[in-house]
Write a protein that holds these residues in place. Structure first.
Motif, PDB file in Angstrom:
ATOM      1  N   ILE A  94      15.404   2.497   5.374  1.00 52.53           N
ATOM      2  CA  ILE A  94      15.146   1.947   6.703  1.00 52.53           C
ATOM      3  C   ILE A  94      13.840   2.558   7.197  1.00 52.53           C
ATOM      4  CG2 ILE A  94      15.935   1.764   9.087  1.00 52.53           C
ATOM      5  CD1 ILE A  94      18.777   1.991   8.102  1.00 52.53           C
ATOM      6  N   ALA A  95      12.887   1.709   7.544  1.00 51.94           N
ATOM      7  CA  ALA A  95      11.567   2.201   7.928  1.00 51.94           C
ATOM      8  C   ALA A  95      10.934   1.278   8.957  1.00 51.94           C
ATOM      9  CB  ALA A  95      10.662   2.308   6.696  1.00 51.94           C
ATOM     10  N   PHE A  96      10.036   1.845   9.753  1.00 51.83           N
ATOM     11  CA  PHE A  96       9.284   1.052  10.725  1.00 51.83           C
ATOM     12  C   PHE A  96       8.087   0.442  10.010  1.00 51.83           C
ATOM     13  CE2 PHE A  96       6.094   0.323  13.993  1.00 51.83           C
ATOM     14  CZ  PHE A  96       6.842  -0.324  14.966  1.00 51.83           C
ATOM     15  N   ASP A  97       8.093  -0.884   9.884  1.00 56.59           N
ATOM     16  CA  ASP A  97       7.022  -1.612   9.208  1.00 56.59           C
ATOM     17  C   ASP A  97       5.854  -1.778  10.179  1.00 56.59           C
ATOM     18  OD1 ASP A  97       5.344  -3.633   8.091  1.00 56.59           O
ATOM     19  OD2 ASP A  97       7.014  -4.279   6.831  1.00 56.59           O
ATOM     20  N   LYS A  98       4.715  -1.188   9.866  1.00 52.27           N
ATOM     21  CA  LYS A  98       3.576  -1.196  10.790  1.00 52.27           C
ATOM     22  C   LYS A  98       3.015  -2.601  10.999  1.00 52.27           C
ATOM     23  CE  LYS A  98       0.544   2.083  10.647  1.00 52.27           C
ATOM     24  NZ  LYS A  98      -0.498   3.021  10.151  1.00 52.27           N
ATOM     25  N   SER A  99       3.009  -3.423   9.955  1.00 50.52           N
ATOM     26  CA  SER A  99       2.454  -4.770  10.086  1.00 50.52           C
ATOM     27  C   SER A  99       3.397  -5.695  10.848  1.00 50.52           C
ATOM     28  CB  SER A  99       2.147  -5.358   8.708  1.00 50.52           C
ATOM     29  OG  SER A  99       3.327  -5.504   7.940  1.00 50.52           O
ATOM     30  N   LYS A 100       4.708  -5.492  10.704  1.00 50.37           N
ATOM     31  CA  LYS A 100       5.703  -6.324  11.396  1.00 50.37           C
ATOM     32  C   LYS A 100       6.075  -5.751  12.762  1.00 50.37           C
ATOM     33  CE  LYS A 100       6.193  -8.876   7.650  1.00 50.37           C
ATOM     34  NZ  LYS A 100       5.705 -10.270   7.550  1.00 50.37           N
ATOM     35  N   THR A 101       5.673  -4.494  12.998  1.00 52.36           N
ATOM     36  CA  THR A 101       5.984  -3.757  14.235  1.00 52.36           C
ATOM     37  C   THR A 101       7.466  -3.794  14.568  1.00 52.36           C
ATOM     38  OG1 THR A 101       5.519  -5.639  15.713  1.00 52.36           O
ATOM     39  CG2 THR A 101       3.670  -4.169  15.172  1.00 52.36           C
ATOM     40  N   GLU A 102       8.300  -3.565  13.537  1.00 52.65           N
ATOM     41  CA  GLU A 102       9.741  -3.506  13.746  1.00 52.65           C
ATOM     42  C   GLU A 102      10.389  -2.759  12.590  1.00 52.65           C
ATOM     43  OE1 GLU A 102      11.146  -7.488  13.902  1.00 52.65           O
ATOM     44  OE2 GLU A 102      10.856  -7.859  11.765  1.00 52.65           O
ATOM     45  N   LEU A 103      11.636  -2.327  12.806  1.00 49.15           N
ATOM     46  CA  LEU A 103      12.371  -1.670  11.730  1.00 49.15           C
ATOM     47  C   LEU A 103      12.798  -2.696  10.693  1.00 49.15           C
ATOM     48  CD1 LEU A 103      14.773   1.042  13.216  1.00 49.15           C
ATOM     49  CD2 LEU A 103      12.652   1.359  11.957  1.00 49.15           C
ATOM     50  N   ARG A 104      12.635  -2.344   9.430  1.00 45.69           N
ATOM     51  CA  ARG A 104      13.052  -3.189   8.327  1.00 45.69           C
ATOM     52  C   ARG A 104      13.862  -2.351   7.342  1.00 45.69           C
ATOM     53  NH1 ARG A 104      10.360  -8.170   7.395  1.00 45.69           N
ATOM     54  NH2 ARG A 104       9.812  -9.015   9.437  1.00 45.69           N
ATOM     55  N   THR A 105      14.707  -3.017   6.562  1.00 44.86           N
ATOM     56  CA  THR A 105      15.441  -2.361   5.492  1.00 44.86           C
ATOM     57  C   THR A 105      14.890  -2.838   4.152  1.00 44.86           C
ATOM     58  OG1 THR A 105      17.462  -2.169   6.821  1.00 44.86           O
ATOM     59  CG2 THR A 105      17.707  -1.986   4.438  1.00 44.86           C
ATOM     60  N   PHE A 106      14.524  -1.889   3.294  1.00 45.46           N
ATOM     61  CA  PHE A 106      13.943  -2.199   1.990  1.00 45.46           C
ATOM     62  C   PHE A 106      14.865  -1.692   0.885  1.00 45.46           C
ATOM     63  CE2 PHE A 106      10.547  -1.455   5.048  1.00 45.46           C
ATOM     64  CZ  PHE A 106       9.765  -2.593   4.908  1.00 45.46           C
ATOM     65  N   ARG A 107      15.065  -2.534  -0.143  1.00 48.93           N
ATOM     66  CA  ARG A 107      15.878  -2.122  -1.282  1.00 48.93           C
ATOM     67  C   ARG A 107      14.959  -1.535  -2.349  1.00 48.93           C
ATOM     68  NH1 ARG A 107      20.177  -6.187  -4.014  1.00 48.93           N
ATOM     69  NH2 ARG A 107      18.935  -5.942  -5.908  1.00 48.93           N
ATOM     70  N   LEU A 108      15.264  -0.336  -2.807  1.00 49.80           N
ATOM     71  CA  LEU A 108      14.329   0.390  -3.652  1.00 49.80           C
ATOM     72  C   LEU A 108      14.070  -0.295  -4.991  1.00 49.80           C
ATOM     73  CD1 LEU A 108      14.634   2.534  -1.480  1.00 49.80           C
ATOM     74  CD2 LEU A 108      14.722   4.261  -3.294  1.00 49.80           C
ATOM     75  N   ASP A 109      15.032  -1.035  -5.513  1.00 50.78           N
ATOM     76  CA  ASP A 109      14.784  -1.680  -6.800  1.00 50.78           C
ATOM     77  C   ASP A 109      13.887  -2.910  -6.665  1.00 50.78           C
ATOM     78  OD1 ASP A 109      16.739  -3.166  -5.498  1.00 50.78           O
ATOM     79  OD2 ASP A 109      17.737  -3.746  -7.353  1.00 50.78           O
ATOM     80  N   ARG A 110      13.482  -3.240  -5.423  1.00 46.37           N
ATOM     81  CA  ARG A 110      12.534  -4.330  -5.208  1.00 46.37           C
ATOM     82  C   ARG A 110      11.125  -3.799  -4.920  1.00 46.37           C
ATOM     83  NH1 ARG A 110      14.380  -9.167  -5.177  1.00 46.37           N
ATOM     84  NH2 ARG A 110      12.667 -10.030  -3.956  1.00 46.37           N
ATOM     85  N   PHE A 111      10.935  -2.490  -5.049  1.00 49.47           N
ATOM     86  CA  PHE A 111       9.585  -1.931  -4.963  1.00 49.47           C
ATOM     87  C   PHE A 111       8.793  -2.441  -6.161  1.00 49.47           C
ATOM     88  CE2 PHE A 111       9.799   2.107  -2.151  1.00 49.47           C
ATOM     89  CZ  PHE A 111      10.556   1.422  -1.208  1.00 49.47           C
ATOM     90  N   ALA A 112       7.603  -2.964  -5.910  1.00 47.58           N
ATOM     91  CA  ALA A 112       6.767  -3.494  -6.991  1.00 47.58           C
ATOM     92  C   ALA A 112       5.694  -2.499  -7.422  1.00 47.58           C
ATOM     93  CB  ALA A 112       6.109  -4.802  -6.553  1.00 47.58           C
TER      94      ALA A 112
END
Length: 312
Positions: A189-207
């Motif tokens: 869970i992180a604050f996305d600077k470009s979206k200016t909101e909290l987002r949830t990212f799944r680690l196996d989708r890191f490219a």
């Protein structure tokens, strides 16, 4: 592994291996990482003890002889060094997954043996062979976990490429808030600077490999915003979709998969946007079938009937 993580692992090894209580002075001499002025070392040691105790590691305080007023010392009794994984929070399990990998490497590493050689030089008996490390049957964590942990701890910006729902790699710059594991997947869970909101990212989708940038203490965690986000996360819906083997790679990338038979797999997908999921299922035509929940299954059937009627 960060310097603090290495110091915590070596401290644990020293306190486990010793056959008597270690004074702070002996710990500072034998465990690498305790540097600086006496007050700074003391503060560092107190924080390390709190960190270990927060993970359920019991550090015992005692003296060499209870009849005399000796300086208090510390040790971890091996018989009390056990972990009930079912009683751990997701955050603690995440930390232990990282620590278990570091622990196994550290026991065989030079820094651990150096600490024990220093104990021996001080006349303190220790026994590395009695330490059991295989009792932590925790799945291996993704390679980005150490970097993310350090970024959360140091409050530094995190940079990585992330696969969109359309499998396009997009650069992300985020302020990391929390890392957790659910249903065999790791999430950030992180604050996305470009979206200016909290987002949830799944680690196996890191490219790409994640890395930190900028100075430490670059942000403050917005607790109120995090609580709202966590509440919304708990409202996520789940769908069970039977997908023919070799098809539906996009949905498979978002799902927990189990085999139905030689032709079909059952994909468990967590979702918020129902319309998006319906579009993806309909795109697969006869290669996908919603099996649950019934309400979603009904909507997909109705959509298919409308398509058939339109093109009949």
């Amino acid at each position: 592994m960060s310097q603090k993580s290495e110091r915590l692992v070596n401290l644990t090894i020293a306190l486990l291996a010793t056959k008597r209580y270690l004074t702070k002075a002996e710990i500072f001499k034998s465990v690498a990482g305790y540097t600086g002025e006496p007050e700074a070392r003391d503060r560092m040691f107190e924080r390390d003890k709190d960190d270990l105790r927060s993970l359920g590691i019991e550090i015992e305080l005692g003296t060499f002889d209870p009849l005399f007023e000796d300086e208090a010392g510390y040790r971890i009794k091996p018989e009390k060094y056990s972990l009930q994984l079912d009683q751990l929070s997701p955050t603690q399990l995440m930390l232990l997954s990282q620590a278990s990998l570091a622990w196994k490497k550290a026991l065989l590493g030079e820094s651990a043996h150096t600490a024990l050689r220093k104990l021996k030089a001080l006349g303190i008996e220790s026994d590395l062979e009695n330490l059991v490390v295989d009792n932590l049957s925790i799945p291996e964590a993704p390679i980005d976990i150490p970097v993310i942990l350090d970024a959360i701890s140091e409050k530094r910006e995190l940079v990585f490429d992330y696969l969109s729902p359309e499998s396009e790699a997009q650069a992300r710059q985020v302020f990391p808030y929390r890392l957790y594991r659910r249903n065999s997947f790791w999430y950030l869970i992180a604050f996305d600077k470009s979206k200016t909101e909290l987002r949830t990212f799944r680690l196996d989708r890191f490219a790409s490999t994640a890395h930190t940038t900028g100075n430490s203490q670059a942000f403050e965690v917005n607790r109120e915003l995090l609580d709202v986000h966590l509440a919304q996360e708990s409202d996520n819906k789940r769908a069970s979709i039977a997908i023919r083997k070799g098809r539906g790679n996009l949905l498979r990338g978002l799902a927990t998969i189990s085999e139905i038979d030689s032709d079909w797999d059952l994909c468990e997908v967590s979702y918020k946007d129902e319309e998006w999921l319906i579009r993806k299922v309909l795109w697969l035509c006869e290669d996908a079938k919603v099996t649950a929940p019934p309400a979603l299954q009904k909507i997909v059937i109705e959509k298919l009937e409308q398509i058939v009627a339109l093109h009949a």
